[in-house]
Design a protein around this motif. Structure first.
Motif, PDB file in Angstrom:
ATOM      1  N   GLY A   1      -4.106   7.181  -2.309  1.00 40.39           N
ATOM      2  CA  GLY A   1      -3.759   5.896  -2.059  1.00 40.39           C
ATOM      3  C   GLY A   1      -3.894   4.782  -2.705  1.00 40.39           C
ATOM      4  N   ALA A   2      -3.267   3.885  -2.973  1.00 38.58           N
ATOM      5  CA  ALA A   2      -3.360   2.549  -3.964  1.00 38.58           C
ATOM      6  C   ALA A   2      -3.127   1.434  -3.103  1.00 38.58           C
ATOM      7  CB  ALA A   2      -2.816   2.929  -5.120  1.00 38.58           C
ATOM      8  N   GLN A   3      -3.389   0.401  -3.487  1.00 37.27           N
ATOM      9  CA  GLN A   3      -2.977  -1.170  -2.647  1.00 37.27           C
ATOM     10  C   GLN A   3      -3.669  -2.297  -4.130  1.00 37.27           C
ATOM     11  OE1 GLN A   3      -6.511  -1.391   0.271  1.00 37.27           O
ATOM     12  NE2 GLN A   3      -4.965  -0.384   1.921  1.00 37.27           N
TER      13      GLN A   3
ATOM     14  N   GLY B   1       0.754  -1.272  -0.033  1.00 34.98           N
ATOM     15  CA  GLY B   1      -0.191  -0.474   0.163  1.00 34.98           C
ATOM     16  C   GLY B   1       1.201   1.396   0.230  1.00 34.98           C
ATOM     17  N   LEU B   2       0.903   1.921  -0.984  1.00 39.68           N
ATOM     18  CA  LEU B   2       0.995   3.161  -0.857  1.00 39.68           C
ATOM     19  C   LEU B   2      -0.076   5.080  -0.108  1.00 39.68           C
ATOM     20  CD1 LEU B   2       3.123   3.998  -3.753  1.00 39.68           C
ATOM     21  CD2 LEU B   2       3.899   3.118  -1.197  1.00 39.68           C
ATOM     22  N   ALA B   3       0.509   5.963   0.285  1.00 44.89           N
ATOM     23  CA  ALA B   3      -0.734   6.577   0.812  1.00 44.89           C
ATOM     24  C   ALA B   3       0.074   8.025   1.574  1.00 44.89           C
ATOM     25  CB  ALA B   3      -1.736   6.232   1.980  1.00 44.89           C
ATOM     26  N   TRP B   4      -0.816   8.707   0.876  1.00 40.99           N
ATOM     27  CA  TRP B   4      -0.759  10.606   0.560  1.00 40.99           C
ATOM     28  C   TRP B   4      -1.944  11.365   1.491  1.00 40.99           C
ATOM     29  CZ3 TRP B   4      -3.635  14.140  -2.315  1.00 40.99           C
ATOM     30  CH2 TRP B   4      -3.119  14.971  -2.236  1.00 40.99           C
TER      31      TRP B   4
ATOM     32  N   ALA C   1      -6.953   2.077  -5.702  1.00 43.30           N
ATOM     33  CA  ALA C   1      -7.312   3.466  -6.025  1.00 43.30           C
ATOM     34  C   ALA C   1      -8.126   4.006  -5.225  1.00 43.30           C
ATOM     35  CB  ALA C   1      -6.312   3.810  -6.734  1.00 43.30           C
ATOM     36  N   TYR C   2      -7.825   5.698  -4.613  1.00 41.80           N
ATOM     37  CA  TYR C   2      -9.077   6.084  -3.740  1.00 41.80           C
ATOM     38  C   TYR C   2      -8.311   7.174  -3.400  1.00 41.80           C
ATOM     39  CZ  TYR C   2      -6.004   5.266   0.432  1.00 41.80           C
ATOM     40  OH  TYR C   2      -4.424   4.679   1.284  1.00 41.80           O
ATOM     41  N   GLY C   3      -9.012   8.132  -3.368  1.00 42.36           N
ATOM     42  CA  GLY C   3      -9.062   9.919  -3.188  1.00 42.36           C
ATOM     43  C   GLY C   3     -10.383  10.040  -2.491  1.00 42.36           C
ATOM     44  N   GLY C   4      -9.956  11.294  -1.957  1.00 43.38           N
ATOM     45  CA  GLY C   4     -10.915  11.786  -0.492  1.00 43.38           C
ATOM     46  C   GLY C   4     -10.521  13.303  -0.216  1.00 43.38           C
TER      47      GLY C   4
END
Length: 236
Positions: free
Chosen positions: A66-68, A54-57, A84-87
């Motif tokens: 982020g993404a997993q 996983g990577l997160a910003w 992939a996600y964002g919010g």
């Protein structure tokens, strides 16, 4: 999903997170090992051990992304699973935040399972409540709504209890509804367990999970509906 397309997506996400790091945002990562990778009570690793990267910003103003990346097994097909996600999170009142975002799921070799969701939620100090909606859940042709409540409660230094309850419901008259008809359009999943911190960057989890039948799923329902899971996560 072709391997070339998956590689491009991974490269793009890594580039975006790298750019975020240069923009004075917080970027982190994690590596997880699990005896069985489950989401919403369903095993997407065919009840086999699985690893996940996983990577997160975290950016200014409550923005995050982020993404997993993991390995998925569906009956006889298997390949990479990319989420992939964002919010954004905003404070509503002291001790209570609101959030909204989007999630995209993509699967290598089973691209017809690709789907997207939007979500909104409330976040407390030790709990969260979220509601998700997808216009085409796992490519089933059905729309879906999923609600979940999560709780984490510290009981000692480095030790905590956790609980989860989720309800998934599919709707919309399509051919895929025949699959759900035998057990209905609704599925309930539960998770209860404990976590232990191992040092400053590692966590061990032991959990019991359970899921009912039904809901807008298109792959085999042969996996056990109740299981005990062990997982370890290291962050960096």
């Amino acid at each position: 999903m072709p391997r070339a397309r998956l590689a491009r997506l991974v490269t793009l996400i890594a580039a975006l997170l790298g750019a975020a790091a240069l923009a004075r945002a917080d970027v982190g990562g994690s590596v997880s090992l699990q005896t069985d990778a489950r989401e919403r009570g369903m095993s997407y690793s065919a009840e086999k051990p699985s690893a996940q990267l996983g990577l997160a910003w975290d950016g200014d103003g409550g923005w995050y992304a982020g993404a997993q990346l993991a390995h998925a097994r569906f009956v006889q097909r298997h390949g990479a699973r990319l989420q992939a996600y964002g919010g954004r999170v905003v404070e509503l009142v002291p001790g209570l935040d609101g959030e909204a975002g989007v999630i995209a799921q993509a699967f290598e070799n089973v691209s017809h399972y690709d789907f997207q969701e939007v979500y909104v939620g409330l976040l407390g100090e030790r709990w969260s409540l979220r509601l998700y909606h997808s216009p085409n859940y796992y490519g089933s042709g059905q729309r879906s709504v999923y609600g979940e409540f999560n709780l984490r409660w510290p009981v000692a230094k480095g030790v905590g209890l956790m609980g989860h309850v989720g309800v998934l419901r599919g709707y919309g008259a399509t051919a895929a509804a025949v699959y759900a008809a035998a057990h209905g359009p609704t599925r309930v999943d539960l998770r209860a367990g404990a976590s232990w911190l191992l040092g400053e960057s590692c966590e061990l989890q032991l959990a019991w999970v359970s899921a009912s039948r039904g809901g807008p799923y298109t792959w085999s329902d042969a996996a056990r509906r109740r299981s005990v899971l062990l997982g370890a996560t290291a962050t960096f």
